[in-house]
Design an enzyme around this catalytic site. Structure first.
Site, PDB file in Angstrom:
ATOM      1  N   ARG A   1     -90.932  19.431  45.246  1.00 44.30           N
ATOM      2  CA  ARG A   1     -91.839  19.398  46.398  1.00 44.30           C
ATOM      3  C   ARG A   1     -92.153  17.969  46.845  1.00 44.30           C
ATOM      4  NH1 ARG A   1     -95.138  24.307  47.228  1.00 44.30           N
ATOM      5  NH2 ARG A   1     -93.595  25.934  46.907  1.00 44.30           N
TER       6      ARG A   1
ATOM      7  N   ARG B   1     -97.359  18.303  51.386  1.00 47.80           N
ATOM      8  CA  ARG B   1     -98.633  18.005  52.045  1.00 47.80           C
ATOM      9  C   ARG B   1     -99.390  16.824  51.468  1.00 47.80           C
ATOM     10  NH1 ARG B   1    -100.370  24.073  51.489  1.00 47.80           N
ATOM     11  NH2 ARG B   1     -98.865  23.736  49.830  1.00 47.80           N
TER      12      ARG B   1
ATOM     13  N   ARG C   1     -95.215  18.108  60.193  1.00 44.57           N
ATOM     14  CA  ARG C   1     -95.487  19.543  60.174  1.00 44.57           C
ATOM     15  C   ARG C   1     -96.346  19.952  61.367  1.00 44.57           C
ATOM     16  NH1 ARG C   1     -98.653  23.554  56.148  1.00 44.57           N
ATOM     17  NH2 ARG C   1     -99.083  24.753  57.995  1.00 44.57           N
TER      18      ARG C   1
ATOM     19  N   ASP D   1     -87.121  26.826  52.260  1.00 49.85           N
ATOM     20  CA  ASP D   1     -87.964  27.611  51.356  1.00 49.85           C
ATOM     21  C   ASP D   1     -87.143  28.741  50.758  1.00 49.85           C
ATOM     22  OD1 ASP D   1     -91.018  27.783  50.609  1.00 49.85           O
ATOM     23  OD2 ASP D   1     -90.261  29.831  50.730  1.00 49.85           O
TER      24      ASP D   1
ATOM     25  N   TYR E   1     -91.430  38.608  45.571  1.00 44.51           N
ATOM     26  CA  TYR E   1     -92.108  38.469  46.876  1.00 44.51           C
ATOM     27  C   TYR E   1     -91.720  39.607  47.821  1.00 44.51           C
ATOM     28  CZ  TYR E   1     -93.577  33.817  45.407  1.00 44.51           C
ATOM     29  OH  TYR E   1     -94.163  32.779  44.732  1.00 44.51           O
TER      30      TYR E   1
END
Ligand code: CP3
Length: 344
Positions: free
Chosen positions: A25, A29, A38, A75, A152
């Site tokens: 990652r 952020r 973003r 992703d 998921y």
């Protein structure tokens, strides 16, 4: 076929005086430049499917820190999206998907080899990166492993204990296996195209491997990984592959041999000295500093970084965190980690 790239040398089994380093990652952020791009893209999925902006955020941590590898910005949930499921992200909560648990829902999924039009922007991101990365930087492509992606797809969201996926596995094994098989096939297609577009290494993220026990770990973590790796190596014999069976515990032992992976990525729940003795004996390992040190910094970060470098110094090692860096991390702590690793 020798390479000068440090990551490729470590993956080929070379013990280097200083381990190469990148970070899960690393585009994320915690970086102000990521948050700005973003915002420009609008939302997370638009960023994933915008090749120019996805390449831009992939390059940001390379410019700032000079990591030895860049990981494609995308992703693991793009595969369910490409198979025709609905996918969206709720700010502050995470991913949401339409679910697949019934035969009718399974039949509505698209075939594995039909994902490429949908994934075209991702392949274009890889092509841009392979042109624009510095020559010493290795480009890593990736996909989620079937079990993790299935958790998921079955729950329609992230879950703490993967309960809905375990329930379907218990109640309708045939349906569950069919979902896994579709994901195995789609992952082979997807990673193959990433490699053709310029990915030099691929990584398989099995973030929820730790909730599979006993024979289930063999059937739904080891076997799908082995099938994917065997197929990719048949098509692309020189491609190095990193497998990340997160929280695999003692199942890390023998994982590289059982799957054909060139490197096993370790989470920070395993002790580095133990992993050197039991896992690194079979080849390259990656890891495994706790990502919490990127928040807290200080002498503890330095001491733990040194201990990990020291534990793995007698074999091939790629330095990394044990899991992705979190949004509350301090970018200066990342620099401190890199400086500590490279100070030798
Ligand atoms: O490592 C990298 O920098 C490459 C890009 C990457 C992302 N996600 C970007 C991302 C990779 C390799 C992933 C993998 C991924 N995605 C996993 C497996 C690894 C892991 O972390 O366990 C999983 C389980 C996902 C699914 C996913 N994506 C979740 C659960 C979330 C929400 C949680 C969160 O951190 O907000 C995402 C979103 C996501 N994927 C972000 C990033 C940078 C944050 C999105 C944002 O900008 O808001």
């Amino acid at each position: 076929m020798g390479s000068d790239k440090l990551i490729l040398r470590a993956l080929a089994g070379e013990t280097l005086p200083v381990p190469p380093i990148w970070m899960m990652r690393q585009a994320g952020r915690y970086l102000p430049e990521y948050r700005a791009t973003r915002a420009q893209a609008g939302d997370f999925l638009s960023l994933c499917y915008n090749s120019d902006l996805a390449a831009e955020v992939t390059l940001q941590p390379i410019r700032r820190y000079g990591f030895d590898a860049a990981i494609l910005f995308a992703d693991i949930l793009l595969i369910p999206d490409a198979l025709g499921m609905d996918l969206w992200f709720v700010t502050g909560e995470g991913p949401r998907l339409s679910t697949v648990t019934s035969e009718a829902e399974f039949k509505a999924l698209k075939p594995a080899d039909s994902i490429h039009d949908h994934m075209a922007p991702v392949y274009e991101t890889v092509r841009i990166l392979s042109r624009e990365l510095p020559e010493e930087t290795t480009l890593i492509g990736f996909a989620g492993a079937p079990w993790t992606v299935a958790t998921y797809m079955i729950a329609g969201r992230g879950t703490k204990d993967q309960g809905p996926a375990h329930a379907l596995k218990a109640e309708n094994r045939v349906q569950f296996q069919a979902i896994i098989d579709r994901l195995v096939d789609a992952t082979i297609e997807y990673l193959s195209r990433q490699i053709e577009a310029g990915a030099e290494v691929v990584k398989l993220f099995d973030s929820w491997a730790g909730s599979l026990k006993g024979q289930d770990f063999d059937d739904f973590c080891v076997e799908p990984a082995a099938k994917i790796i065997t197929a990719l190596k048949a098509r692309h014999p020189d491609i190095p592959i990193i497998a990340f069976p997160r929280e695999g515990g003692d199942r890390y032992i023998g994982f590289a041999k059982a799957t054909g992976a060139d490197c096993v990525a370790l989470d920070n729940s395993v002790n580095a000295d133990w992993a050197a003795e039991h896992v690194q004996v079979d080849g390259c390992v990656q890891g495994n500093l706790a990502s919490s040190h990127m928040v807290t910094g200080g002498q503890a970060l330095v001491d733990e970084t040194r201990a990990i470098v020291e534990a793995f110094c007698n074999g091939p090692h790629i330095f990394n965190l044990g899991h992705g860096i979190t949004p509350d991390a301090d970018p200066e702590n990342v620099q401190l980690m890199i400086d500590t690793v490279r100070a030798g």
